[in-house]
Design an enzyme around this catalytic site. Sequence first.
Site, PDB file in Angstrom:
ATOM      1  N   GLU A 276     -50.082 -42.426   7.558  1.00 54.53           N
ATOM      2  CA  GLU A 276     -50.259 -41.042   7.994  1.00 54.53           C
ATOM      3  C   GLU A 276     -50.291 -41.014   9.518  1.00 54.53           C
ATOM      4  OE1 GLU A 276     -53.661 -39.361   5.986  1.00 54.53           O
ATOM      5  OE2 GLU A 276     -52.787 -39.735   4.009  1.00 54.53           O
TER       6      GLU A 276
ATOM      7  N   HIS B 268     -52.703 -34.123   4.229  1.00 48.18           N
ATOM      8  CA  HIS B 268     -54.056 -34.631   3.908  1.00 48.18           C
ATOM      9  C   HIS B 268     -55.116 -33.542   4.132  1.00 48.18           C
ATOM     10  CE1 HIS B 268     -56.529 -38.563   3.552  1.00 48.18           C
ATOM     11  NE2 HIS B 268     -57.170 -37.552   2.993  1.00 48.18           N
TER      12      HIS B 268
END
Length: 416
Positions: A266, A289
């Site tokens: 990420e 997220h």
Amino acid sequence: MPRAYALLLENVHASATEVLGEHDVEVRALPKGLKEDELIAALSDFPGDEPCMVGIRSKTHITPRVLESVPRLMAVGAFCIGTDQIALDEARRRGVAVFNAPFSSTRSVAELVIAEVVILSRQIFSRSKAAHEGRWDKSAAGAHEVRGKTLGIIGYGHIGSQASILAEALGMRVLFYDIDKRLPLGNATSVSSLAELLGSSDFVSLHVPDTELTRGMIGAAELAQMRSGAFLLNLSRGKVVDIPALRDALVSGHLAGAAVDVYPREPASTKDPFESELRGLDNVILTPHIGGSTQEAQANIGREVAHALGHYLDQGSTLGCVTLPPLDLSSPASSRRAEASRIVNVHHNVPGVLSAINRVIAESGVNIVGQALATTDDVGLLFIDLPLSRDDQQVQTLESAISSLTTSVRTRLLRL
Ligand code: NAI
């Protein structure tokens, strides 16, 4: 004079200040994170010699140097789920309690799962995109109600079980698979194998932690076991799903769609680009997220961590503590006496430590009315309840004698 000071950084929710205030903690709050030197200076700036705490999110790092430079730092609140930004081993060795908030965003994640089940089932993304582009794609082809469909939940913990209740309220049938025995809520049914769950569900939603067992648990073989036209949702941890295999299953049409909130890699910050093999597929919902990113979750996190810090300050309770062993006694001495105090002692977990402490007390002639011990490999946490006020000279002498033992790491005297 307050009982303790707290420095709250990175815009920790105001609910934390409110709760800490109830525990007589004076709070200084800053919207930004601090670098190591700035943090040491800010924590060293509190007046008096009362203990202090720091509340952080993900940007501020609690390094070994911070822990060493601020001996009055008794606790760290991580107002988030992760604790990678904290030198946990060093904190434990120094008897610093670290608390986080692993379950405050449960409901937020479960609600997003349900929303995405409906959105996937109704092809909302492609229909919305078409409408934005001026196309009127009104057909019912491929669009379904979720009522009567089966949601298969992998990992029936906090989030999985909440999603189960919400899904049943929509008329879905719920199956779940968990490595531990879990009580089924409502009419949910436990299945005995992952393969059975995959082959029996219209929607499969993952709610497992990131462990050696779960990493890569959904790969090409497992995707092949899913029903043709089924949907996969992953709002748990990025490494649980093999992303290239998922892409293949989506492109081939075996799966009708997916919703993904977490990724093996990420971006470290909002400025970094997001890369994923799933980008560009119009039957996939990609979110950054944000499963737990709601105002309500932030307020819950503020309350949950501040309560834990407050109970640690008041009673020494370490329930939910990441660094010290779990110990929680609701003042047995205070329930029986008008005056009572508790010595909270963190010590090196070595043979003879308890007898040395008890010898100090036995020689003083003071009776122990309650005692409890919990240990990790290297550290022990001991509560000693005494039938005397915290202001009593004899108790204060005992605390300082125990504090000076070479095995003691950190010792506090509490009023019960
Ligand atoms: P939890 O600990 O309450 O539940 C996890 C469940 O998974 C437990 O029942 C456990 O027995 C089960 N489990 C563990 N290994 C398994 C395996 N190999 N096979 C089947 N079941 C297994 O955790 P919670 O709070 O429900 O969180 C679940 C996941 O959601 C975690 O990975 C957490 O990091 C993630 N999460 C994601 C958020 C987001 O923003 N997307 C926010 C909050 C949590």
